[in-house]
Scaffold this active site. Structure first.
Site, short mmCIF file in Angstrom:
data_model
loop_
_atom_site.label_atom_id
_atom_site.label_comp_id
_atom_site.label_asym_id
_atom_site.label_seq_id
_atom_site.Cartn_x
_atom_site.Cartn_y
_atom_site.Cartn_z
N SER A 194 1.11 -1.24 0.16
CA SER A 194 -0.29 0.09 -0.32
C SER A 194 0.48 1.03 -0.03
CB SER A 194 -0.64 -0.40 1.33
OG SER A 194 -1.76 1.15 1.04
N LYS A 231 -4.00 -6.74 2.31
CA LYS A 231 -4.28 -6.25 1.44
C LYS A 231 -5.27 -5.70 0.56
CE LYS A 231 -2.36 -2.82 -0.93
NZ LYS A 231 -3.55 -2.55 -2.19
N HIS A 243 -7.88 -4.54 3.31
CA HIS A 243 -7.60 -3.01 3.18
C HIS A 243 -8.20 -2.07 2.02
CE1 HIS A 243 -4.32 -0.04 1.22
NE2 HIS A 243 -4.29 0.02 2.06
N ASN A 244 -8.22 -2.95 0.59
CA ASN A 244 -8.25 -1.94 -0.14
C ASN A 244 -10.03 -1.69 -0.47
OD1 ASN A 244 -6.07 -1.94 -1.17
ND2 ASN A 244 -6.48 -2.80 -3.34
N GLU A 254 -10.24 1.21 1.98
CA GLU A 254 -10.08 2.23 1.32
C GLU A 254 -11.26 2.73 0.87
OE1 GLU A 254 -7.76 2.98 -2.99
OE2 GLU A 254 -6.86 1.86 -1.00
#
Length: 308
Positions: A120, A170, A173-174, A177
């Protein structure tokens, strides 16, 4: 450390530059000859094929893949004939974690090691220090920990767990986001529509000074207003989306975990393709700021103030 690096897009070029700054020796390959030439001038050793890249590396080899998730299988297929037992492949792209689990098992049967690294920070993070989430065998992570440390900001890397864990973390995480970006887009759309003629750039700047929603995303929004103006006239109101958030929503459904914010953020981007809006412009502007994504021409926004 000497390693091979395959994939010199926006992330790859910047990451190779950082590796060189940290005194690593890097052999690079990409079908884009201009990208290879660019990093070669900085000290990387160019390779004209997967075979020549593998030949230039000491045993056991270390190869970092930084290609789109749809190209990982073909890259591995082309690379495999030139690797041998004890070599290691690190996938630093946004691959689906299930694919990473499968690849780890397939490579293990050949005696080849595999680590999945979720990264990231966008191109600026690749150049100045990223946040890196690593999955795979712990002893393998320990072996290459210095590499992850050099590529990340201070305390910006960590071991997540067994193969696939890095890309899973990840992926989530996205999804988070998307939700954060959507909330900013909606809030600033509301302020723009008010009768107060608010200075949105100033508000974004103010929010980013110890308010509860202080964040890099808020800072990037301020930068976008500064660059493109409050009306974001050059920015498309149709916000693109990538596969990672969709993977997050599908996994949540499979596990029975409600993720209404993330789901709606994804749905908004899908619907924005036919229904552009100011919120969509904000999302597009943010994607441009942190990811270097292309800014598309603005389309007519129905019912908005100042529509073209």
């Amino acid at each position: 450390m000497k390693l091979g690096y395959i994939g010199l897009g926006k992330m790859g070029v910047n990451m190779v530059q950082r590796l060189l700054d940290k005194n690593h020796k890097v052999v690079v390959f990409d079908k884009n000859k201009d990208a290879v030439k660019k990093v070669s001038k900085l000290g990387a050793k160019p390779a004209d094929s997967f075979k020549s890249l593998a030949k230039a590396l000491p045993l056991p080899r270390l190869v970092w893949l930084m290609v789109p998730h749809g190209a990982v299988n073909s890259a591995l297929k082309e690379l495999m004939p030139f690797l041998q037992k004890g070599d290691t492949v690190i996938d630093g792209g946004n691959s689906n974690y299930k694919e990473s689990m499968r690849r780890a098992m397939e490579l293990q049967r050949r005696g080849i090691n595999f680590l999945d690294a979720g990264i990231s920070g966008g191109p600026s993070g690749a150049r100045n220090g990223a946040c890196i989430m690593v999955g795979g065998k712990k002893e393998l992570f320990k072996k290459y920990e210095k590499l992850f440390k050099d590529l990340s900001v201070k305390n910006g890397y960590g071991y997540m767990g067994k193969p696939g864990a890095g890309h899973f973390v990840k992926m989530v995480h996205n999804g988070i986001e998307y939700g954060m970006m959507q909330a900013l887009a909606e809030g600033f759309s509301l302020m723009k529509a008010s009768d107060f003629d608010l200075d949105l750039e100033k508000i974004a700047w103010l929010y980013n000074h110890k308010s509860v929603i202080e964040s890099r995303v808020t800072g990037w929004l301020k930068d976008a207003f500064e660059k493109y103006g409050r009306d974001l006239k050059k920015i498309s109101g149709s916000a693109d989306h990538s596969g990672e958030c969709m993977w997050t929503v599908k996994e949540a459904k499979k596990l029975g975990i409600p993720v209404p914010v993330i789901s709606e953020a994804l749905n908004f981007r899908i619907k924005s393709q036919k229904n552009p809006s100011y919120a969509g412009q904000i999302l597009s502007a943010l994607r441009n700021q942190f990811g270097g994504h292309e800014v598309k021409p603005k389309r007519r926004i129905k019912g908005s103030r100042g529509a073209e």
